[in-house]
Write a protein that holds these residues in place. Structure first.
Motif, short mmCIF file in Angstrom:
data_model
loop_
_atom_site.label_atom_id
_atom_site.label_comp_id
_atom_site.label_asym_id
_atom_site.label_seq_id
_atom_site.Cartn_x
_atom_site.Cartn_y
_atom_site.Cartn_z
N VAL A 29 0.84 -1.21 0.00
CA VAL A 29 0.00 0.00 0.00
C VAL A 29 0.86 1.25 0.00
N GLY A 30 1.97 1.20 0.77
CA GLY A 30 2.86 2.35 0.80
C GLY A 30 3.51 2.62 -0.55
N VAL A 31 3.91 1.51 -1.23
CA VAL A 31 4.52 1.67 -2.55
C VAL A 31 3.51 2.25 -3.54
N TRP A 32 2.30 1.66 -3.57
CA TRP A 32 1.31 2.11 -4.55
C TRP A 32 0.70 3.46 -4.17
N SER A 51 4.40 11.41 -16.96
CA SER A 51 5.74 11.94 -17.21
C SER A 51 6.73 10.86 -17.60
N SER A 52 6.44 9.61 -17.27
CA SER A 52 7.36 8.51 -17.59
C SER A 52 6.59 7.20 -17.55
N PRO A 53 6.89 6.28 -18.46
CA PRO A 53 6.21 4.97 -18.41
C PRO A 53 6.60 4.15 -17.20
N TRP A 54 7.67 4.57 -16.51
CA TRP A 54 8.11 3.83 -15.32
C TRP A 54 7.45 4.36 -14.03
N ASN A 55 6.75 5.44 -14.12
CA ASN A 55 6.13 6.03 -12.92
C ASN A 55 4.73 5.45 -12.71
N MET A 56 4.61 4.45 -11.89
CA MET A 56 3.34 3.81 -11.52
C MET A 56 2.51 3.44 -12.74
N PRO A 57 3.01 2.56 -13.60
CA PRO A 57 2.22 2.18 -14.77
C PRO A 57 0.93 1.46 -14.38
N GLU A 58 0.86 0.90 -13.14
CA GLU A 58 -0.34 0.18 -12.72
C GLU A 58 -1.56 1.09 -12.62
N LEU A 59 -1.30 2.41 -12.48
CA LEU A 59 -2.42 3.33 -12.33
C LEU A 59 -3.26 3.42 -13.61
N HIS A 60 -2.65 3.08 -14.77
CA HIS A 60 -3.40 3.12 -16.03
C HIS A 60 -4.01 1.78 -16.38
#
Length: 364
Positions: free
Chosen positions: A315-318, A326-335
């Motif tokens: 939970v802390g990570v997400w 801004s970047s495909p590496w920044n929390m791609p799970e959100l999309h």
């Protein structure tokens, strides 16, 4: 255990003393002592007469006419009356001093023509209220001094008043003194049995689950058994002294009955010792059960914490504030279309896996 009973335990241990430097045999009344009243019982083998609220004149008029008398003085406030009784029956002044200075250790003293016995008795079984009773007896008389109204002597009084032939009226003063002492010893049995019932009840309750009030009950029970032990051990010694006595006014046939009373006292002592050991063991068991219960709670909380640690990490990570635009590496799970339910299922799987592991290790 009632507060009145707890207070009585403290009273049983208190003792008054004559001021330092006072002359031996000085009688000083306790300001809280009860008013003195006399009950005179006149006995012969075939008849009995009782005078309630007797006076000194009744003593001087009747005592020489009867082969056996029992004078019961209830209340120790009237020092002049006690001194006059001592003068009439030639009672030793040091013994009279012990009569009014209550809280004496149970004992037996022998004088030329009479014996003096001090014992502790329970005058109120409901509250276990203790008091000192002093017994003088010679060849033709028995005198008892009590602190207040209430005693276990009613069965003895009924036997004396019975129209049937009675050994109490025919066997002499030493047998009457034995009967009174035996009544005091037997009065301890209801108190000791009540303690056993309480101990059994507390033990059963503890097996269902230790409670805070049980520890207080156990400490009060241990104090109660300590008071009983303090009264019964010297009583045993006093009875043994009476049995070994070679005084002429203690007959051999009476010693047989006194030996039976000694057996009762020994039985009571054994019961009290057992109860004291049981209360000590129950206190230790209560501490162990309480500690075990605390350990169980801590273990459960530890397991719950171990389950939630990885979930809290995920939970802390997400929950970090990164912009996926801004970047495909920044929390791609959100999309991801099913990112939220997938995260919940993943965390549930981790929790289920940890619980299964703990059960496999028998930690749950």
């Amino acid at each position: 255990m009632a507060k009145a009973e707890t207070a009585s335990l403290h009273v049983a241990r208190s003792a008054r003393r004559v001021p330092a430097g006072a002359s031996p045999g000085t009688l000083i009344a306790d300001p809280a002592a009860h008013r003195s009243e006399l009950r005179l019982t006149l006995m012969s083998p075939d008849k009995v007469e009782t005078i309630a609220n007797a006076s000194i004149d009744d003593l001087t008029v009747h005592c020489e006419k009867w082969p056996l008398i029992w004078l019961d003085c209830v209340g120790l406030a009237n020092i002049a009356l006690i001194e006059e009784i001592g003068r009439i029956f030639d009672l030793h002044p040091l013994a009279l001093e012990d009569v009014v200075n209550t809280g004496q250790r149970p004992k037996v003293d022998f004088f030329e023509d009479h014996a003096f016995v001090v014992i502790s008795m329970i005058d109120d079984v409901a509250t276990n209220r203790y008091e000192q009773v002093s017994v003088f007896f010679g060849k033709k008389f028995v005198i008892t001094f009590q602190e207040r109204e209430g005693d276990p002597f009613d069965p003895v009084r009924k036997r004396i008043a019975s129209t049937a032939p009675s050994r109490l009226r025919s066997r002499g003063a030493d047998y009457l003194a034995y009967a009174l002492i035996d009544a005091v010893v037997d009065s301890y049995f209801p108190a000791v049995d009540a303690s056993s019932d309480i101990i059994d009840r507390v033990e059963d309750d503890m097996m269902r689950g230790p409670q805070k009030q049980q520890m207080q009950q156990l400490h009060q029970l241990r104090r109660r058994t300590g008071v009983l032990k303090g009264a019964l051990w010297p009583l045993r010694d006093a009875l043994a002294t009476l049995i070994r006595s070679d005084a002429a006014y203690v007959k051999a046939e009476t010693k047989i009955f006194l030996n039976d009373t000694l057996d009762h006292a020994l039985r009571l002592i054994e019961q009290v010792e057992t109860q004291r050991d049981m209360t000590t063991g129950l206190i230790e068991m209560h501490l162990s059960l309480s500690q075990a219960r605390t350990n169980e709670v801590i273990s459960l909380l530890t397991i719950v914490s171990a389950i939630f640690i990885p979930l809290t990490f995920l939970v802390g990570v997400w929950g970090m504030n990164f912009d996926p635009a801004s970047s495909p590496w920044n929390m791609p799970e959100l999309h991801s279309r099913y990112g939220y339910p997938a995260a919940l299922v993943f965390m549930a799987a981790i929790a289920f896996g940890l619980i299964s592991f703990f059960k496999w290790k028998k930690w749950l």
